[in-house]
Design a protein around this motif. Structure first.
Motif, PDB file in Angstrom:
ATOM      1  N   MET A   1      16.286  12.395  -5.285  1.00  0.00           N
ATOM      2  CA  MET A   1      15.371  11.371  -5.687  1.00  0.00           C
ATOM      3  C   MET A   1      13.965  11.957  -5.712  1.00  0.00           C
ATOM      4  SD  MET A   1      14.707   7.643  -3.967  1.00  0.00           S
ATOM      5  CE  MET A   1      16.338   7.074  -4.333  1.00  0.00           C
ATOM      6  N   LEU A   2      13.232  11.705  -6.760  1.00  0.00           N
ATOM      7  CA  LEU A   2      11.882  12.224  -6.928  1.00  0.00           C
ATOM      8  C   LEU A   2      10.873  11.128  -6.645  1.00  0.00           C
ATOM      9  CD1 LEU A   2      10.000  14.526  -7.867  1.00  0.00           C
ATOM     10  CD2 LEU A   2      10.246  13.621 -10.167  1.00  0.00           C
ATOM     11  N   PHE A   3       9.910  11.426  -5.764  1.00  0.00           N
ATOM     12  CA  PHE A   3       8.843  10.481  -5.469  1.00  0.00           C
ATOM     13  C   PHE A   3       7.545  11.011  -6.028  1.00  0.00           C
ATOM     14  CE2 PHE A   3      11.847   9.631  -2.039  1.00  0.00           C
ATOM     15  CZ  PHE A   3      11.968   8.257  -2.166  1.00  0.00           C
ATOM     16  N   SER A   4       6.739  10.137  -6.530  1.00  0.00           N
ATOM     17  CA  SER A   4       5.436  10.511  -7.059  1.00  0.00           C
ATOM     18  C   SER A   4       4.379   9.715  -6.326  1.00  0.00           C
ATOM     19  CB  SER A   4       5.388  10.220  -8.561  1.00  0.00           C
ATOM     20  OG  SER A   4       4.121  10.510  -9.067  1.00  0.00           O
ATOM     21  N   GLY A   5       3.469  10.399  -5.653  1.00  0.00           N
ATOM     22  CA  GLY A   5       2.431   9.735  -4.876  1.00  0.00           C
ATOM     23  C   GLY A   5       1.120   9.668  -5.617  1.00  0.00           C
ATOM     24  N   ASN A   6       0.062   9.401  -4.860  1.00  0.00           N
ATOM     25  CA  ASN A   6      -1.280   9.277  -5.403  1.00  0.00           C
ATOM     26  C   ASN A   6      -2.079  10.528  -5.067  1.00  0.00           C
ATOM     27  OD1 ASN A   6      -4.283   8.397  -4.561  1.00  0.00           O
ATOM     28  ND2 ASN A   6      -3.614   7.197  -6.309  1.00  0.00           N
ATOM     29  N   ILE A   7      -2.970  10.933  -5.966  1.00  0.00           N
ATOM     30  CA  ILE A   7      -3.863  12.063  -5.719  1.00  0.00           C
ATOM     31  C   ILE A   7      -5.271  11.662  -6.160  1.00  0.00           C
ATOM     32  CG2 ILE A   7      -3.335  13.126  -7.936  1.00  0.00           C
ATOM     33  CD1 ILE A   7      -3.751  15.860  -6.545  1.00  0.00           C
ATOM     34  N   ASN A   8      -6.272  12.092  -5.390  1.00  0.00           N
ATOM     35  CA  ASN A   8      -7.658  11.829  -5.719  1.00  0.00           C
ATOM     36  C   ASN A   8      -8.442  13.109  -5.497  1.00  0.00           C
ATOM     37  OD1 ASN A   8     -10.574  10.748  -4.893  1.00  0.00           O
ATOM     38  ND2 ASN A   8      -9.563   9.247  -6.200  1.00  0.00           N
ATOM     39  N   VAL A   9      -9.360  13.419  -6.404  1.00  0.00           N
ATOM     40  CA  VAL A   9     -10.192  14.621  -6.316  1.00  0.00           C
ATOM     41  C   VAL A   9     -11.619  14.202  -5.974  1.00  0.00           C
ATOM     42  CG1 VAL A   9     -11.058  16.642  -7.550  1.00  0.00           C
ATOM     43  CG2 VAL A   9      -8.761  15.776  -8.041  1.00  0.00           C
ATOM     44  N   CYS A  10     -12.194  14.849  -4.962  1.00  0.00           N
ATOM     45  CA  CYS A  10     -13.562  14.552  -4.577  1.00  0.00           C
ATOM     46  C   CYS A  10     -14.520  15.200  -5.572  1.00  0.00           C
ATOM     47  CB  CYS A  10     -13.853  15.080  -3.178  1.00  0.00           C
ATOM     48  SG  CYS A  10     -15.544  14.778  -2.640  1.00  0.00           S
ATOM     49  N   ASN A  20       1.157  11.510   0.933  1.00  0.00           N
ATOM     50  CA  ASN A  20       2.390  12.282   1.106  1.00  0.00           C
ATOM     51  C   ASN A  20       3.623  11.395   1.245  1.00  0.00           C
ATOM     52  OD1 ASN A  20       2.729  11.524   3.868  1.00  0.00           O
ATOM     53  ND2 ASN A  20       1.398  13.196   4.518  1.00  0.00           N
ATOM     54  N   MET A  21       3.420  10.064   1.236  1.00  0.00           N
ATOM     55  CA  MET A  21       4.479   9.049   1.225  1.00  0.00           C
ATOM     56  C   MET A  21       5.381   9.060   2.458  1.00  0.00           C
ATOM     57  SD  MET A  21       5.407   8.745  -2.799  1.00  0.00           S
ATOM     58  CE  MET A  21       6.296   7.214  -2.539  1.00  0.00           C
ATOM     59  N   THR A  22       5.001   9.800   3.496  1.00  0.00           N
ATOM     60  CA  THR A  22       5.786   9.773   4.731  1.00  0.00           C
ATOM     61  C   THR A  22       4.905   9.531   5.952  1.00  0.00           C
ATOM     62  OG1 THR A  22       5.711  12.185   4.876  1.00  0.00           O
ATOM     63  CG2 THR A  22       7.661  11.227   3.873  1.00  0.00           C
ATOM     64  N   ILE A  41      -1.035   7.389   8.829  1.00  0.00           N
ATOM     65  CA  ILE A  41      -0.899   5.950   8.645  1.00  0.00           C
ATOM     66  C   ILE A  41       0.587   5.636   8.724  1.00  0.00           C
ATOM     67  CG2 ILE A  41      -1.200   4.022   7.050  1.00  0.00           C
ATOM     68  CD1 ILE A  41      -3.575   5.522   5.851  1.00  0.00           C
ATOM     69  N   ASP A  42       0.951   4.768   9.664  1.00  0.00           N
ATOM     70  CA  ASP A  42       2.358   4.393   9.780  1.00  0.00           C
ATOM     71  C   ASP A  42       2.853   3.807   8.472  1.00  0.00           C
ATOM     72  OD1 ASP A  42       2.531   5.181  12.424  1.00  0.00           O
ATOM     73  OD2 ASP A  42       2.046   3.191  13.199  1.00  0.00           O
ATOM     74  N   ALA A  43       4.032   4.239   8.061  1.00  0.00           N
ATOM     75  CA  ALA A  43       4.639   3.733   6.828  1.00  0.00           C
ATOM     76  C   ALA A  43       5.971   3.082   7.169  1.00  0.00           C
ATOM     77  CB  ALA A  43       4.848   4.870   5.831  1.00  0.00           C
ATOM     78  N   HIS A  44       6.176   1.897   6.637  1.00  0.00           N
ATOM     79  CA  HIS A  44       7.420   1.179   6.846  1.00  0.00           C
ATOM     80  C   HIS A  44       8.299   1.216   5.599  1.00  0.00           C
ATOM     81  CE1 HIS A  44       5.549  -0.267  10.503  1.00  0.00           C
ATOM     82  NE2 HIS A  44       4.500  -0.597   9.777  1.00  0.00           N
ATOM     83  N   ARG A  45       7.670   1.469   4.445  1.00  0.00           N
ATOM     84  CA  ARG A  45       8.372   1.532   3.170  1.00  0.00           C
ATOM     85  C   ARG A  45       7.786   2.688   2.359  1.00  0.00           C
ATOM     86  NH1 ARG A  45       6.762  -4.468   1.669  1.00  0.00           N
ATOM     87  NH2 ARG A  45       5.002  -3.809   2.891  1.00  0.00           N
ATOM     88  N   ARG A  46       8.547   3.206   1.439  1.00  0.00           N
ATOM     89  CA  ARG A  46       8.056   4.293   0.587  1.00  0.00           C
ATOM     90  C   ARG A  46       7.541   3.736  -0.727  1.00  0.00           C
ATOM     91  NH1 ARG A  46      11.669   9.723   1.210  1.00  0.00           N
ATOM     92  NH2 ARG A  46      10.988  10.124   3.325  1.00  0.00           N
ATOM     93  N   MET A  91       1.314  -4.933   0.680  1.00  0.00           N
ATOM     94  CA  MET A  91       0.936  -3.551   0.429  1.00  0.00           C
ATOM     95  C   MET A  91      -0.478  -3.485  -0.136  1.00  0.00           C
ATOM     96  SD  MET A  91       4.376  -1.867  -1.115  1.00  0.00           S
ATOM     97  CE  MET A  91       4.292  -2.849  -2.584  1.00  0.00           C
ATOM     98  N   ILE A  92      -1.210  -2.465   0.284  1.00  0.00           N
ATOM     99  CA  ILE A  92      -2.524  -2.181  -0.287  1.00  0.00           C
ATOM    100  C   ILE A  92      -2.338  -0.895  -1.094  1.00  0.00           C
ATOM    101  CG2 ILE A  92      -4.959  -1.798   0.172  1.00  0.00           C
ATOM    102  CD1 ILE A  92      -3.914  -4.486   1.237  1.00  0.00           C
ATOM    103  N   GLN A  93      -2.027  -1.052  -2.364  1.00  0.00           N
ATOM    104  CA  GLN A  93      -1.715   0.091  -3.206  1.00  0.00           C
ATOM    105  C   GLN A  93      -2.917   0.607  -3.973  1.00  0.00           C
ATOM    106  OE1 GLN A  93       1.955  -1.885  -4.975  1.00  0.00           O
ATOM    107  NE2 GLN A  93       2.595   0.249  -4.822  1.00  0.00           N
ATOM    108  N   ALA A  94      -3.997  -0.139  -4.033  1.00  0.00           N
ATOM    109  CA  ALA A  94      -5.170   0.294  -4.788  1.00  0.00           C
ATOM    110  C   ALA A  94      -6.420   0.046  -3.949  1.00  0.00           C
ATOM    111  CB  ALA A  94      -5.276  -0.448  -6.107  1.00  0.00           C
ATOM    112  N   VAL A  95      -7.282   1.032  -3.877  1.00  0.00           N
ATOM    113  CA  VAL A  95      -8.577   0.894  -3.221  1.00  0.00           C
ATOM    114  C   VAL A  95      -9.636   1.532  -4.103  1.00  0.00           C
ATOM    115  CG1 VAL A  95      -7.738   0.760  -0.839  1.00  0.00           C
ATOM    116  CG2 VAL A  95      -8.228   2.983  -1.843  1.00  0.00           C
ATOM    117  N   GLU A  96     -10.844   1.030  -3.997  1.00  0.00           N
ATOM    118  CA  GLU A  96     -11.972   1.567  -4.765  1.00  0.00           C
ATOM    119  C   GLU A  96     -13.192   1.496  -3.864  1.00  0.00           C
ATOM    120  OE1 GLU A  96     -13.851   3.327  -7.890  1.00  0.00           O
ATOM    121  OE2 GLU A  96     -11.763   2.761  -7.925  1.00  0.00           O
TER     122      GLU A  96
END
Length: 103
Positions: A1-10, A20-22, A41-46, A91-96
């Motif tokens: 199974m392939l997971f794709s996470g979030n990446i941000n560049v400063c 890292n989804m874990t 950050i504790d994760a309960h779901r991926r 879930m808080i999936q988006a922040v700005e």
């Protein structure tokens, strides 16, 4: 199974913040293949969560799968602020962030 996470560049430092989804979010400098810090950050779901740089790259703000937003200083792996935004099931999936500077 392939997971794709979030990446941000400063934009100030070129550092990378990756969900890292874990265990939370990993911080990479532009010239290193391994993380220089993990913001736990504790994760309960991926699920993909967003993490962004703030304060000209001196802080990161990260979402979670349990209704909280975490603010970390770059030099410390401990949260300096935890903002409760929803219930433990939300879930808080988006922040700005918007940084303002005085001239």
């Amino acid at each position: 199974m392939l997971f794709s996470g979030n990446i941000n560049v400063c934009p100030s430092t070129g550092s990378l913040l990756i969900d890292n989804m874990t265990t939370g979010f990993d911080l990479y400098s532009a010239n290193r293949p391994t993380p220089i810090r993990t913001f736990k950050i504790d994760a309960h779901r991926r699920f993909v969560k967003a993490g962004v740089f703030a304060e000209m790259g001196r802080a990161v703000v990260c979402g979670s799968d349990h209704g909280k937003v975490y603010v970390f200083g770059i030099d410390d792996g401990k949260p300096c602020q935890i903002l409760k935004h929803g219930t433990a099931e939300q879930m808080i999936q988006a922040v700005e962030v918007i940084s303002s500077t005085r001239l």
